[in-house]
Scaffold this active site. Structure first.
Site, PDB file in Angstrom:
ATOM      1  N   CYS A   1       0.840  -1.209   0.000  1.00  0.00           N
ATOM      2  CA  CYS A   1       0.000   0.000   0.000  1.00  0.00           C
ATOM      3  C   CYS A   1       0.867   1.249   0.000  1.00  0.00           C
ATOM      4  O   CYS A   1       1.350   1.682   1.052  1.00  0.00           O
ATOM      5  CB  CYS A   1      -0.926  -0.019   1.215  1.00  0.00           C
ATOM      6  SG  CYS A   1      -1.910   1.478   1.327  1.00  0.00           S
TER       7      CYS A   1
ATOM      8  N   CYS B   1      -0.428   4.119   2.098  1.00  0.00           N
ATOM      9  CA  CYS B   1      -0.245   3.971   3.547  1.00  0.00           C
ATOM     10  C   CYS B   1       1.223   4.231   3.928  1.00  0.00           C
ATOM     11  O   CYS B   1       1.499   4.863   4.937  1.00  0.00           O
ATOM     12  CB  CYS B   1      -0.582   2.556   4.008  1.00  0.00           C
ATOM     13  SG  CYS B   1      -2.043   1.854   3.297  1.00  0.00           S
ATOM     14  N   ASP B   2       2.143   3.713   3.147  1.00  0.00           N
ATOM     15  CA  ASP B   2       3.546   3.662   3.581  1.00  0.00           C
ATOM     16  C   ASP B   2       4.503   4.546   2.789  1.00  0.00           C
ATOM     17  O   ASP B   2       5.666   4.674   3.166  1.00  0.00           O
ATOM     18  CB  ASP B   2       4.048   2.205   3.497  1.00  0.00           C
ATOM     19  CG  ASP B   2       3.204   1.280   4.351  1.00  0.00           C
ATOM     20  OD1 ASP B   2       2.735   1.734   5.405  1.00  0.00           O
ATOM     21  OD2 ASP B   2       2.997   0.117   3.961  1.00  0.00           O
TER      22      ASP B   2
END
Ligand code: NDP
Length: 334
Positions: free
Chosen positions: A156, A159-160
């Site tokens: 992701c 997300c990261d």
């Protein structure tokens, strides 16, 4: 995508299942909180069915890991995935949906009321069940993916990606997700390698154009990942170019982040003893409806859609599931 894996709810120390005494009866239970689940909730709530929704491991589903949603009708300038899901949640709650944090860990669909275990602690007895559990990101299956989990491997970018600002990263895949992740990362990172196993992308033309135009994205055509290396964290990847041909060649790239974007697996495991699934695990529904092979159990969104997998089609199928559930309950009122 809500994450609903197959999980044992056995007390690991014994062979005995702990008896669960916390039991709640509901009319309609909705499992999963992506566009399908929320749309089902809005329709079920407006039909006075007092739906209860469990959000799963990833409240809001896969759209919360996407950046700009530009193709959902009604948003001429786009909207971020998380914003859209927050709006859907508010809309579902406005009409009386009880939205709860929790993971469906076990299902007994053998008889009505259906019994769904939440977090191995509580049982929901439901007259009708709407499954909207979505799909989960796939991994290549390399040992190194597990070895470097939390140390440079991610599925992701949204997300990261933040953790890799100014660094070099790689994205694996050639579909819309890979293109989107590569573009997202290109704005944060120094360089993005896109590792593509064939000599063309599967992504839509508009996404391909954007990738081709982005200077710090380098496409590594016909490359496959063999492994990762690094001292505790990812420092690089070993790739094979043109595998299985006379020109086969090993290529090493230095990267700090390795992002998977190679598709998804439907989250249907806990229902597999009762519901008909296709060979990939998608729940089969009666064409033109959200009905599964178990009367009173309905499926919508990515968990039953191997073809379109779009937010708007998920939302449409969520509406179908709620209407099917409402009619089924009306016909089977006790
Ligand atoms: P796709 O199935 O479309 O693409 C998966 C990609 O990963 C393909 O390029 C495939 O290669 C590659 N791949 C699969 N397995 C491997 C492997 N073992 N090694 C290397 N590469 C591999 O999945 P997506 O998640 O990209 O998209 C799913 C759906 O969601 C699509 O319908 C897409 O259009 C949609 N989507 C739409 C978006 C939007 O409109 N904003 C954003 C994201 C997704 P190959 O091509 O060789 O099979």
């Amino acid at each position: 995508m809500a994450l609903f894996g197959k999980m044992d709810n056995l007390d690991k120390g014994s062979n005995q299942e702990k008896e669960i005494t916390d039991i709640e009866k509901v009319k309609v239970l909705i499992i999963g909180s992506g566009p399908a689940g929320y749309t089902a909730a809005i329709y079920a709530a407006r039909a006075n069915l007092s739906p209860v929704m469990y959000e799963g491991l990833q409240p809001g589903g896969q759209l919360t890991t996407t950046t700009e949603v530009e193709n959902f009708p009604g948003y001429p300038t786009g909207i971020t995935g998380p914003e859209m899901m927050e709006d859907l949640k508010k809309q579902a709650e406005r009409f009386g949906t009880s939205v709860r944090w929790g993971l469906a860990t076990k299902a007994d669909l053998s008889q009505r009321p259906f019994k769904i275990t939440i977090d191995d602690k509580k049982i929901i007895e439901a007259e009708a069940v709407i499954i909207a559990t979505g799909a989960t990101a796939k991994y290549l299956g390399l040992e190194d993916e597990a070895k470097y989990a939390g140390g440079g491997v991610s599925a992701c970018a949204t997300c990261d990606g933040f953790f890799y600002r100014g660094k070099d990263v790689a994205v694996v895949g050639g579909g819309d997700t890979a293109a989107e992740e590569a573009l997202y990362l290109s704005a944060l990172c120094n360089k993005v390698y896109l590792i593509v196993r064939r000599n063309e992308l599967r992504a839509s033309k508009v996404m391909q154009e954007r990738v081709f135009k982005t200077k710090n994205v380098e496409i590594l055509w016909e490359h496959q990942t063999q492994g990762l290396f690094g001292d505790g964290v990812v420092e690089g990847a070993v790739l094979v170019k043109k595998k299985g041909t006379p020109e086969e060649e090993e290529v090493k790239i230095k990267i700090d982040g390795f992002f998977l974007a190679i598709g998804h697996k439907p989250n249907s495991d806990i229902f597999s003893n009762y519901l008909e699934l296709d060979n990939v695990g998608y729940i089969k529904t009666v064409p033109g409806s959200a009905k599964t092979n178990v009367p009173g159990v309905f499926a919508c969104g990515d968990v039953q859609d191997p073809i379109y997998r779009q937010a708007v089609t998920a939302a449409g199928s969520g509406c179908m599931a709620a209407i099917d559930a409402e009619r089924w309950l009306a016909e089977h009122a006790e």
